[in-house]
Write an enzyme that holds these catalytic residues in place. Structure first.
Site, short mmCIF file in Angstrom:
data_model
loop_
_atom_site.label_atom_id
_atom_site.label_comp_id
_atom_site.label_asym_id
_atom_site.label_seq_id
_atom_site.Cartn_x
_atom_site.Cartn_y
_atom_site.Cartn_z
N SER A 134 3.87 -16.36 0.09
CA SER A 134 4.93 -16.06 -0.70
C SER A 134 6.30 -15.97 0.26
O SER A 134 7.35 -15.98 -0.56
CB SER A 134 4.46 -14.74 -1.55
OG SER A 134 4.13 -13.49 -0.52
N ASP A 381 8.95 -2.93 -2.09
CA ASP A 381 8.34 -4.27 -1.31
C ASP A 381 9.45 -4.40 -0.06
O ASP A 381 10.76 -4.81 -0.25
CB ASP A 381 8.65 -5.41 -2.32
CG ASP A 381 8.20 -6.84 -1.49
OD1 ASP A 381 8.06 -6.74 -0.35
OD2 ASP A 381 8.06 -7.81 -2.55
N HIS A 384 9.18 -9.08 1.47
CA HIS A 384 9.87 -10.35 0.80
C HIS A 384 11.53 -10.11 0.95
O HIS A 384 11.57 -8.99 1.24
CB HIS A 384 9.40 -10.59 -0.64
CG HIS A 384 8.07 -10.89 -0.59
ND1 HIS A 384 7.01 -9.96 -1.06
CD2 HIS A 384 7.24 -12.16 -0.49
CE1 HIS A 384 5.84 -10.49 -0.94
NE2 HIS A 384 6.11 -11.65 -0.60
#
Length: 406
Positions: A134, A381, A384
């Site tokens: 990702s 998060d 990312h």
């Protein structure tokens, strides 16, 4: 004056004082001689000089972040046709937008200004494939957003999903820029691009053919494989997932990473067209899960961070340098075998950007629990990156190598 206009276009994006002096002289020549054959020849010669730019002696990866609300961001989140909810921090409620205005400034040199048309021309009739997890997709979406506004006709830019492969096509240039989901490089029980959240990760450490045949014909390959290897417990498998005689072996993190990279590099050495394909390996994208690394209370993280780390040479304790050295060694071995591959060491420059993560401002595929909602740090998060943001710099560096060194 047409000759003057051509020279002005050529000078776009360059900052060298010496080069600018040369350009001034050329402009004077064009001024006095007008739009004739000689001016056309001068314009062509200057273009050739630019296309041969080699960046010799320029270390793109050593520098500092400069706040720049004039030239940044390079695109708007809501205007990117290919933005996805994983990286859409503004859409999901982030109110501070300073993270969008930081520009990476290498010490002693400059990154060339991104030009989507020039990149697409360079890639005309070619296929580019990002291969990874990702974070590789984060990198890929950033590139699509960077070139999106340079393709004015919507029907000339289309992205299509085919299982693990997402294909973007810029039809005017016959360019394909794809992303292939392959988080561990070798085959594993995490290969489903949607349902890959498995508790016990198992990999077929010597099997890569099923993946590799999807991207082997690319002209440019960009590999990313780090984050999924940080899991403490993973199992190696010899044989098939269905075979009852399969053998499982547990191993150390570095050992299994080294084994997977050996499978990957051996396959490339055997199957890759050395004359056609150029490769890049992206170094570890650092997380900011432990705020104690930069002076916060232990247990805190990137949640509510709005400024980069300014300490020169900062290095987070969570970054696995053993894995980085293993990848660097694998890349060097491929170089020795005559493959055209470059390690893009984006780790240090990304280390500073504790402010650049989505934190709680993204689509959460697993909704936060009531307990997590009461304490947002628990579900932030910090892996990312928001877009526009840090991966745009990775692509500016990639752009420099593709446009001028390929």
């Amino acid at each position: 004056m047409k000759g003057t206009e051509r020279l002005q276009k050529v000078v776009h994006g360059y900052h060298s004082v010496g080069f600018m002096l040369v350009m001034v002289v050329m402009m004077v020549v064009v001024y006095f001689y007008g739009d004739n054959n000689s001016s056309t020849e001068i314009s062509f010669e200057v273009t050739e000089i630019l296309e041969d730019h080699s960046f010799e002696g320029c270390d793109f990866f050593n520098g500092s972040w400069v706040y720049d609300n004039t030239s940044r961001p390079l695109y708007k989140e809501r205007q990117c046709s290919f933005m996805v909810d994983d990286y859409s921090c503004e859409k999901f409620g982030r109110k501070d937008f300073q993270y969008q205005f930081w520009r990476w400034q290498p010490h002693g040199c400059h990154l060339p200004r991104f030009n989507g048309t020039a990149l697409l021309e360079k890639l005309r009739d070619k296929r580019v494939v990002f291969v990874g997890d990702s974070l590789g997709k984060n990198h890929w979406v950033s590139l699509l957003c960077l070139i999106d506004s340079w393709i004015l006709e919507p029907s000339h830019k289309v992205a299509e999903w085919h299982g693990s492969l997402i294909t973007f096509k810029a039809s005017e240039y016959n360019v394909s820029i794809d992303f292939y989901w392959e988080p561990l490089l070798v085959e594993s029980n995490c290969d489903d691009p949607v349902k890959h959240r498995v508790h016990d990760r198992i990999m077929k450490i010597e099997s890569i053919e099923r993946h590799a045949k999807q991207w082997i014909n690319a002209d440019i390959l960009i590999f990313d494989s780090y984050t999924w290897w940080l899991e403490p417990n993973m199992t190696l498998l010899w044989g098939s997932f269905e075979n009852p005689n399969r053998t499982y072996v547990e191993s150390r993190r570095v050992t299994r990473y080294e084994m997977a990279l050996r499978t990957w590099s051996n396959w490339l050495d055997t199957h890759l067209d050395r004359e056609k394909t150029r490769m890049f390996f992206i170094s570890l994208s650092p997380d900011h899960k432990e705020g104690g690394d930069w002076g916060k209370t232990m247990g805190e993280n990137c949640f509510n961070e709005t400024q980069p780390i300014t300490e020169e040479g900062y290095w987070g304790k969570g970054t696995d340098t053993d894995l980085m050295r293993t990848a660097q060694s694998a890349v060097q071995d491929l170089e020795k075998k005559g493959l055209n591959i470059k390690l893009l060491n984006i780790t240090q420059l990304s280390q500073y950007r504790k402010d650049g993560h989505p934190s709680i401002y993204k689509r959460h595929w697993v909704p936060p629990t009531k307990l997590e909602l009461a304490n947002p740090v628990q579900y932030a998060d910090c892996v990312h990156w928001c877009l526009p943001g840090v991966p745009d710099i990775w692509n500016e560096i990639l752009y420099a190598y593709i446009r001028y060194n390929i």
